[in-house]
Write an enzyme that holds these catalytic residues in place. Sequence first.
Site, PDB file in Angstrom:
ATOM      1  N   LYS A 174       0.849  -1.190   0.000  1.00 35.79           N
ATOM      2  CA  LYS A 174       0.000   0.000   0.000  1.00 35.79           C
ATOM      3  C   LYS A 174       0.888   1.244   0.000  1.00 35.79           C
ATOM      4  CE  LYS A 174      -2.754   3.137   2.543  1.00 35.79           C
ATOM      5  NZ  LYS A 174      -1.922   4.196   1.930  1.00 35.79           N
ATOM      6  N   GLY A 227       5.920   5.853   8.850  1.00 34.01           N
ATOM      7  CA  GLY A 227       4.966   6.955   8.874  1.00 34.01           C
ATOM      8  C   GLY A 227       5.037   7.657  10.214  1.00 34.01           C
ATOM      9  N   SER A 228       3.923   8.262  10.598  1.00 32.53           N
ATOM     10  CA  SER A 228       3.959   9.087  11.803  1.00 32.53           C
ATOM     11  C   SER A 228       3.981   8.232  13.063  1.00 32.53           C
ATOM     12  CB  SER A 228       2.740  10.007  11.839  1.00 32.53           C
ATOM     13  OG  SER A 228       1.591   9.232  12.106  1.00 32.53           O
ATOM     14  N   GLY A 232       1.832   4.923  13.941  1.00 28.65           N
ATOM     15  CA  GLY A 232       2.648   3.778  14.339  1.00 28.65           C
ATOM     16  C   GLY A 232       2.190   3.181  15.660  1.00 28.65           C
ATOM     17  N   GLU A 249       8.991   2.440  11.555  1.00 30.64           N
ATOM     18  CA  GLU A 249       9.962   3.513  11.323  1.00 30.64           C
ATOM     19  C   GLU A 249       9.173   4.806  11.361  1.00 30.64           C
ATOM     20  OE1 GLU A 249      13.228   4.524  11.624  1.00 30.64           O
ATOM     21  OE2 GLU A 249      13.307   2.464  10.899  1.00 30.64           O
ATOM     22  N   CYS A 283      12.316  11.818   7.432  1.00 31.07           N
ATOM     23  CA  CYS A 283      12.428  11.448   8.856  1.00 31.07           C
ATOM     24  C   CYS A 283      13.787  11.868   9.361  1.00 31.07           C
ATOM     25  CB  CYS A 283      12.296   9.950   9.088  1.00 31.07           C
ATOM     26  SG  CYS A 283      11.403   9.069   7.874  1.00 31.07           S
ATOM     27  N   GLU A 384       7.883  16.848  15.790  1.00 29.18           N
ATOM     28  CA  GLU A 384       8.226  16.727  14.375  1.00 29.18           C
ATOM     29  C   GLU A 384       7.276  17.581  13.534  1.00 29.18           C
ATOM     30  OE1 GLU A 384       7.613  12.946  12.226  1.00 29.18           O
ATOM     31  OE2 GLU A 384       9.677  13.206  11.528  1.00 29.18           O
TER      32      GLU A 384
HETATM   33  C1  UN1 Z   1      13.731   9.204   5.399  1.00 31.97           C
HETATM   34  O1  UN1 Z   1      14.214  10.197   5.922  1.00 31.97           O
HETATM   35  O2  UN1 Z   1      12.517   9.042   5.414  1.00 31.97           O
HETATM   36  O3  UN1 Z   1      19.360   9.204   4.721  1.00 31.97           O
HETATM   37  C2  UN1 Z   1      14.597   8.216   4.709  1.00 31.97           C
HETATM   38  C3  UN1 Z   1      18.541   9.662   3.947  1.00 31.97           C
HETATM   39  C4  UN1 Z   1      17.909   8.783   2.892  1.00 31.97           C
HETATM   40  C5  UN1 Z   1      16.765   8.013   3.477  1.00 31.97           C
HETATM   41  C6  UN1 Z   1      15.884   8.826   4.336  1.00 31.97           C
HETATM   42  N1  UN1 Z   1      18.877   7.906   2.319  1.00 31.97           N
HETATM   43  O4  UN1 Z   1      18.199  10.804   4.026  1.00 31.97           O
END
Ligand code: UN1
Length: 496
Positions: A174, A227-228, A232, A249, A283, A384
């Site tokens: 998804k 996601g958030s 999560g 994550e 993230c 965040e």
């Molecule tokens: C993410 O921030 O959601 O290190 C992933 C990085 C990328 C992956 C980030 N290779 O910024």
Amino acid sequence: MKTFRNFIAGEWVAPSSGEYFENRNPADTTDVIGRFPLSTAADVDRAVASAKRGFREWSRTPAPARGDVLRRVGDLLSQRKDEIADLMTREMGKPVAETKGDVQEGIDTAYYAASEGRRLFGHTVPSELRDKWAMSFRRPIGVAGIITPFNFPLAIPTWKMFPALLCGNACIFKPAEDVPHTGTVFVEILLEAGLPPEVIQLVHGVGEQEGKAIVDHPEIPLISFTGSTETGRIVGETAGRMHKRLSLEMGGKNAQIVMDDANLELALEGVLWGAFGTTGQRCTATSRLILQKGIHDRFLGMLVDKAKSLKLGDGRKEGTDIGPLVSRNALEKVERYIDIGQSEGNDLLCGGRRATGKGLDKGFFFEPTIFARVEAGQRLEQEEIFGPVLSVSDADEAFRVNNDVKYGLSSSIYTTNVQDAFRAMNELENGITYVNAPTIGAEAHLPFGGVKQTGNGHREGGWEVYEFYSETKVGYVDFSGRLQRAQIDNYLGTPD
Ligand code: UN1
């Protein structure tokens, strides 16, 4: 308007609801990419029934042969890199140089996974008894539910699906509702590379409905979600209750620390890329900058000048540094945090509002924003935002400030002092610490993930992710021809 479909049970099909959602270009909302299925639990049910058949076939395919399919996927992604980067920018906004990097991360992940097909190591260890062997090996688990975000529309699905597939699982995919086109093209490529059709099911939709149906489904024993942190938590509650294996994550509030002895030019380039690359929607984005007092004022001056000169625009146009935010919701969230930052009494040094002007009025553009004198513990410093908003503070105790948030994805320190560099790697509470590099830039062959409320202990990428997508099984083979009782008979095979 073009109508896209799900891929379920080996066919491109309409959703059982007959309903669709629109996907528009965030740099120009009059540009409609197409309409995509609004799927429901009924579609997920059909996908699971088919994926179980796919799993039976695929789990018996030798791992090196599974790896060969993924190598072909890597080849196809390489051939189509520019085209995929362009369609990805069109639907989520980040500049083409970044979406090319996103595709490259998928290519790297494919080749890494392909080579893992000839490893997937277990252990063979000595048995405590004579004429007996003891070994561990990896087995596939079943149908994996893969729920991915918009910010890395290709790389993150590959981080999850390539190891899942290499380990012999089937996938229900998804993609985020902001990036369904990239998800569709990705599945087309998997099929073209020779993945048996029932091994992959693409079910488009929104999280509350279809995402939830995946998480709730009793025959999906494995969920990977990025996601958030709020979502999560809900996914985690369900997975805990249903005894599912889960990789989460989630959020980050990553800091870059600049010490008095740092190379300031380098640190400046780092923070600009870390804070405003991908419009702050990573993230791993740098959302906090912690400056030592000796360089605070000078560095801040340099930073504001540069931030103001960044060029906003359509990511498909040459020369654009920063694209739009992904959606109206994202924009409104950033605006709320500007209000919060101001009500907390912080100095707004630049940005803080929607960007307007030629080429910007039809998209979700927001000016790179810097707040200074942000105090540890304020909401702006703790939460965040997922946008181009950087909070700056000066600190005697930079490490403590770095650690005093609920998240723990990445951190960065700029210093020329080797002691501080190693102390940072030891003491900063994050899954990744960069020395003299920004908070973003993870490579596909190393484990990626965070501590505290960023994750739940699993890692993506690298070698560790293969643990998540496989079950460890142990085999003991006793060829002594007699009953040997572990822990009861001694090494000589006679009772103590
Ligand atoms: C993410 O921030 O959601 O290190 C992933 C990085 C990328 C992956 C980030 N290779 O910024």
